[in-house]
Structures are given as C-alpha cells and as structure tokens.
Design a protein around this motif. Structure first.
Motif, PDB file in Angstrom:
ATOM      1  N   LYS A   3       2.568 -13.330  10.176  1.00 27.14           N
ATOM      2  CA  LYS A   3       3.375 -13.815   9.055  1.00 27.14           C
ATOM      3  C   LYS A   3       2.506 -14.294   7.896  1.00 27.14           C
ATOM      4  O   LYS A   3       2.862 -14.127   6.737  1.00 27.14           O
ATOM      5  CB  LYS A   3       4.290 -14.939   9.520  1.00 27.14           C
ATOM      6  CG  LYS A   3       5.368 -14.474  10.463  1.00 27.14           C
ATOM      7  CD  LYS A   3       6.231 -15.641  10.913  1.00 27.14           C
ATOM      8  CE  LYS A   3       7.251 -15.154  11.930  1.00 27.14           C
ATOM      9  NZ  LYS A   3       8.066 -16.236  12.449  1.00 27.14           N
ATOM     10  N   MET A   4       1.379 -14.872   8.212  1.00 29.81           N
ATOM     11  CA  MET A   4       0.484 -15.373   7.166  1.00 29.81           C
ATOM     12  C   MET A   4      -0.059 -14.213   6.332  1.00 29.81           C
ATOM     13  O   MET A   4      -0.082 -14.289   5.102  1.00 29.81           O
ATOM     14  CB  MET A   4      -0.672 -16.145   7.800  1.00 29.81           C
ATOM     15  CG  MET A   4      -1.597 -16.753   6.797  1.00 29.81           C
ATOM     16  SD  MET A   4      -0.886 -18.253   6.164  1.00 29.81           S
ATOM     17  CE  MET A   4      -2.289 -19.291   6.207  1.00 29.81           C
ATOM     18  N   GLY A   5      -0.474 -13.150   6.988  1.00 22.78           N
ATOM     19  CA  GLY A   5      -0.985 -11.983   6.268  1.00 22.78           C
ATOM     20  C   GLY A   5       0.081 -11.336   5.420  1.00 22.78           C
ATOM     21  O   GLY A   5      -0.168 -10.925   4.282  1.00 22.78           O
ATOM     22  N   LEU A   6       1.295 -11.236   5.941  1.00 22.72           N
ATOM     23  CA  LEU A   6       2.395 -10.652   5.187  1.00 22.72           C
ATOM     24  C   LEU A   6       2.734 -11.515   3.974  1.00 22.72           C
ATOM     25  O   LEU A   6       2.958 -11.007   2.874  1.00 22.72           O
ATOM     26  CB  LEU A   6       3.626 -10.490   6.088  1.00 22.72           C
ATOM     27  CG  LEU A   6       4.835  -9.822   5.460  1.00 22.72           C
ATOM     28  CD1 LEU A   6       4.485  -8.407   5.026  1.00 22.72           C
ATOM     29  CD2 LEU A   6       5.996  -9.811   6.430  1.00 22.72           C
ATOM     30  N   GLY A   7       2.742 -12.822   4.167  1.00 25.81           N
ATOM     31  CA  GLY A   7       2.996 -13.730   3.042  1.00 25.81           C
ATOM     32  C   GLY A   7       1.939 -13.609   1.969  1.00 25.81           C
ATOM     33  O   GLY A   7       2.249 -13.590   0.770  1.00 25.81           O
ATOM     34  N   MET A   8       0.678 -13.539   2.381  1.00 24.08           N
ATOM     35  CA  MET A   8      -0.408 -13.395   1.410  1.00 24.08           C
ATOM     36  C   MET A   8      -0.316 -12.069   0.673  1.00 24.08           C
ATOM     37  O   MET A   8      -0.579 -12.002  -0.534  1.00 24.08           O
ATOM     38  CB  MET A   8      -1.755 -13.525   2.127  1.00 24.08           C
ATOM     39  CG  MET A   8      -2.039 -14.929   2.605  1.00 24.08           C
ATOM     40  SD  MET A   8      -3.524 -15.074   3.603  1.00 24.08           S
ATOM     41  CE  MET A   8      -4.781 -14.689   2.417  1.00 24.08           C
ATOM     42  N   LEU A   9       0.079 -11.018   1.380  1.00 23.86           N
ATOM     43  CA  LEU A   9       0.242  -9.710   0.747  1.00 23.86           C
ATOM     44  C   LEU A   9       1.340  -9.748  -0.301  1.00 23.86           C
ATOM     45  O   LEU A   9       1.149  -9.269  -1.430  1.00 23.86           O
ATOM     46  CB  LEU A   9       0.560  -8.659   1.809  1.00 23.86           C
ATOM     47  CG  LEU A   9       0.804  -7.236   1.312  1.00 23.86           C
ATOM     48  CD1 LEU A   9      -0.464  -6.676   0.686  1.00 23.86           C
ATOM     49  CD2 LEU A   9       1.294  -6.354   2.431  1.00 23.86           C
ATOM     50  N   ILE A  10       2.473 -10.357   0.014  1.00 28.36           N
ATOM     51  CA  ILE A  10       3.590 -10.431  -0.935  1.00 28.36           C
ATOM     52  C   ILE A  10       3.214 -11.284  -2.146  1.00 28.36           C
ATOM     53  O   ILE A  10       3.460 -10.897  -3.289  1.00 28.36           O
ATOM     54  CB  ILE A  10       4.846 -10.975  -0.225  1.00 28.36           C
ATOM     55  CG1 ILE A  10       5.344  -9.949   0.791  1.00 28.36           C
ATOM     56  CG2 ILE A  10       5.937 -11.315  -1.226  1.00 28.36           C
ATOM     57  CD1 ILE A  10       6.437 -10.451   1.691  1.00 28.36           C
TER      58      ILE A  10
END
Length: 59
Positions: A3-10
């Motif tokens: 979730k952290m990586g996805l949040g950073m990507l967005i």
C-alpha cells in the motif's frame, strides 16, 4: 505491491501532473527563472575559475 508503494506512486503521478500544469501556466516566468539560473551558474563557475587561476599564477 504494498500500500505504501502504491500511495507513493499515485502521489508522485499527481505531483508530476501538477508540476507540468504549473510550468505550462507560468511558462514566461519559468523561462526567466531558467535564464537567471544559467546566469548564476555561469557567475559561480567564473568565480571558481578566477580563484583557481589566481592560485596557480601565484605559485
């Protein structure tokens, strides 16, 4: 993908889009800033070269 990586990507994609829009909206100001930055870099390089040249001539 966590979730952290996805949040950073967005957030990164949103910042890229916002930055591109800001550059496009303020394009004349951006061009002036780039010209000023080039002048400042040239000034700093000139000062460094003059200082090094002065030291080499002194020896």
């Amino acid at each position: 993908m966590d979730k952290m990586g996805l949040g950073m990507l967005i957030v990164g994609i949103l910042l890229v889009i916002g930055g591109a829009y800001g550059i496009w909206y303020f394009l004349p100001d951006v061009i002036n800033v780039v010209k000023g930055a080039i002048g400042i870099v040239a000034l700093l390089i000139g000062i460094m070269l003059a200082g090094i040249g002065f030291i080499l001539v002194k020896d």
